[in-house]
Motif scaffolding. Structure first.
Motif, PDB file in Angstrom:
ATOM      1  N   LEU A 142       0.833  -1.210   0.000  1.00  0.00           N
ATOM      2  CA  LEU A 142       0.000   0.000   0.000  1.00  0.00           C
ATOM      3  C   LEU A 142       0.871   1.266   0.000  1.00  0.00           C
ATOM      4  CD1 LEU A 142      -3.047   0.507  -0.082  1.00  0.00           C
ATOM      5  CD2 LEU A 142      -2.979   0.887   2.377  1.00  0.00           C
ATOM      6  N   GLY A 143       1.971   1.227   0.756  1.00  0.00           N
ATOM      7  CA  GLY A 143       2.876   2.380   0.804  1.00  0.00           C
ATOM      8  C   GLY A 143       3.426   2.722  -0.571  1.00  0.00           C
ATOM      9  N   ALA A 144       3.800   1.663  -1.334  1.00  0.00           N
ATOM     10  CA  ALA A 144       4.324   1.886  -2.691  1.00  0.00           C
ATOM     11  C   ALA A 144       3.244   2.482  -3.587  1.00  0.00           C
ATOM     12  CB  ALA A 144       4.837   0.574  -3.279  1.00  0.00           C
ATOM     13  N   HIS A 145       2.006   2.020  -3.444  1.00  0.00           N
ATOM     14  CA  HIS A 145       0.887   2.572  -4.225  1.00  0.00           C
ATOM     15  C   HIS A 145       0.686   4.052  -3.895  1.00  0.00           C
ATOM     16  CE1 HIS A 145      -0.757  -0.670  -6.547  1.00  0.00           C
ATOM     17  NE2 HIS A 145      -0.724  -1.483  -5.510  1.00  0.00           N
ATOM     18  N   ALA A 146       0.715   4.373  -2.610  1.00  0.00           N
ATOM     19  CA  ALA A 146       0.485   5.766  -2.193  1.00  0.00           C
ATOM     20  C   ALA A 146       1.546   6.682  -2.804  1.00  0.00           C
ATOM     21  CB  ALA A 146       0.513   5.866  -0.671  1.00  0.00           C
ATOM     22  N   ARG A 147       2.792   6.212  -2.845  1.00  0.00           N
ATOM     23  CA  ARG A 147       3.871   7.023  -3.432  1.00  0.00           C
ATOM     24  C   ARG A 147       3.673   7.198  -4.934  1.00  0.00           C
ATOM     25  NH1 ARG A 147       5.833   4.887   0.910  1.00  0.00           N
ATOM     26  NH2 ARG A 147       7.274   6.075   2.202  1.00  0.00           N
ATOM     27  N   SER A 148       3.307   6.108  -5.621  1.00  0.00           N
ATOM     28  CA  SER A 148       3.178   6.236  -7.075  1.00  0.00           C
ATOM     29  C   SER A 148       2.005   7.138  -7.438  1.00  0.00           C
ATOM     30  CB  SER A 148       3.073   4.870  -7.750  1.00  0.00           C
ATOM     31  OG  SER A 148       1.820   4.297  -7.518  1.00  0.00           O
ATOM     32  N   VAL A 149       0.940   7.129  -6.635  1.00  0.00           N
ATOM     33  CA  VAL A 149      -0.188   8.042  -6.889  1.00  0.00           C
ATOM     34  C   VAL A 149       0.285   9.492  -6.763  1.00  0.00           C
ATOM     35  CG1 VAL A 149      -2.398   8.896  -5.987  1.00  0.00           C
ATOM     36  CG2 VAL A 149      -2.004   6.441  -6.167  1.00  0.00           C
ATOM     37  N   ARG A 150       1.015   9.783  -5.694  1.00  0.00           N
ATOM     38  CA  ARG A 150       1.491  11.156  -5.473  1.00  0.00           C
ATOM     39  C   ARG A 150       2.438  11.596  -6.584  1.00  0.00           C
ATOM     40  NH1 ARG A 150       1.654  13.744  -0.247  1.00  0.00           N
ATOM     41  NH2 ARG A 150       0.144  12.843   1.169  1.00  0.00           N
ATOM     42  N   GLU A 151       3.233  10.643  -7.109  1.00  0.00           N
ATOM     43  CA  GLU A 151       4.221  11.014  -8.122  1.00  0.00           C
ATOM     44  C   GLU A 151       3.610  11.197  -9.494  1.00  0.00           C
ATOM     45  OE1 GLU A 151       7.265   8.080  -7.784  1.00  0.00           O
ATOM     46  OE2 GLU A 151       8.070   8.971  -5.938  1.00  0.00           O
ATOM     47  N   ASN A 152       2.392  10.689  -9.680  1.00  0.00           N
ATOM     48  CA  ASN A 152       1.756  10.787 -10.993  1.00  0.00           C
ATOM     49  C   ASN A 152       1.232  12.178 -11.300  1.00  0.00           C
ATOM     50  OD1 ASN A 152       2.012   8.320 -12.093  1.00  0.00           O
ATOM     51  ND2 ASN A 152       0.144   7.482 -11.211  1.00  0.00           N
ATOM     52  N   PHE A 153       1.132  13.007 -10.283  1.00  0.00           N
ATOM     53  CA  PHE A 153       0.395  14.254 -10.484  1.00  0.00           C
ATOM     54  C   PHE A 153       1.213  15.446 -10.015  1.00  0.00           C
ATOM     55  CE2 PHE A 153      -2.852  17.405 -10.100  1.00  0.00           C
ATOM     56  CZ  PHE A 153      -3.782  17.044 -11.061  1.00  0.00           C
TER      57      PHE A 153
END
Length: 208
Positions: A142-153
């Motif tokens: 979940l932590g990796a998902h949260a980071r990739s979401v933040r980095e997408n935008f």
């Protein structure tokens, strides 16, 4: 670091921080001259950015930085609310007293900076606060998902609601409520407050 990696990292940072705004045309020759490299690594970097969906290619126009509008903004904050809300829910069940103490230290540092008018420090600290909670709740992925979401935008630094003095107290109060819910192991409250907190940030962005 290869030249393509270098070009990619520079352009990625410039797009994420909106120093290159959405809608900007990226010409390989101009980028190559600016960064002191040949056109080949620039083309490779542009292909990678296209795979990241940060730029798009159009016939006769070449590469253009994707201009993310209000719908993308709503999707971004909606996704963050779900992922970070779930992180807070899971963290409430498993947080240790040491982890809670370290979150409280981070919160106290933010409150201190806010009290002394150092608002420019708050966005990065808030990001650490949020991601630490998600890491505690969902260390597997979940932590990796949260980071990739933040980095997408890309979030331009000046768009941070932490720079708005009228918003800071409410944001810190929300962090305080999240900490209280984590401490008491109240998963429902932790998730609800986190979702509401992230959505408010989205509303703020939409109007600024």
């Amino acid at each position: 670091m290869s030249k393509a990696d270098y070009v990619y990292s520079v352009l990625l940072d410039e797009i994420r921080t909106a120093r290159i705004p959405g809608g900007t045309a990226l010409r390989a020759g101009e980028v190559a001259r600016r960064l002191g490299v040949s056109v080949t690594p620039v083309r490779e970097a542009l292909r990678r950015l296209e795979k990241d969906r940060l730029i798009s290619y159009e016939a006769h126009h070449g590469a253009t930085v994707v201009d993310l509008g209000d719908e993308a903004l709503a999707e971004y904050y909606g996704l963050r609310a779900v992922v970070e809300g779930l992180g807070a829910r899971l963290a409430a069940a498993r947080i240790t007293s040491e982890e809670l103490a370290s979150l409280r230290d981070l919160h106290a540092a933010m409150a201190g900076d806010a009290a002394h008018g150092r608002l420019d420090r708050l966005a990065a600290q808030s990001s650490r606060f949020h991601l630490r909670i998600v890491d505690i709740g969902g260390p597997a992925f979940l932590g990796a998902h949260a980071r990739s979401v933040r980095e997408n935008f890309p979030v331009p630094p000046e768009a941070s609601l932490w720079l708005d003095e009228t918003q800071v107290k409410a944001q810190l109060d929300a962090h305080e409520s999240i900490l209280a819910a984590l401490e008491s192991g109240d998963a429902d409250a932790a998730e609800r407050v986190m979702i509401d907190h992230v959505r408010r940030a989205g509303e703020h962005r939409k109007h600024h």
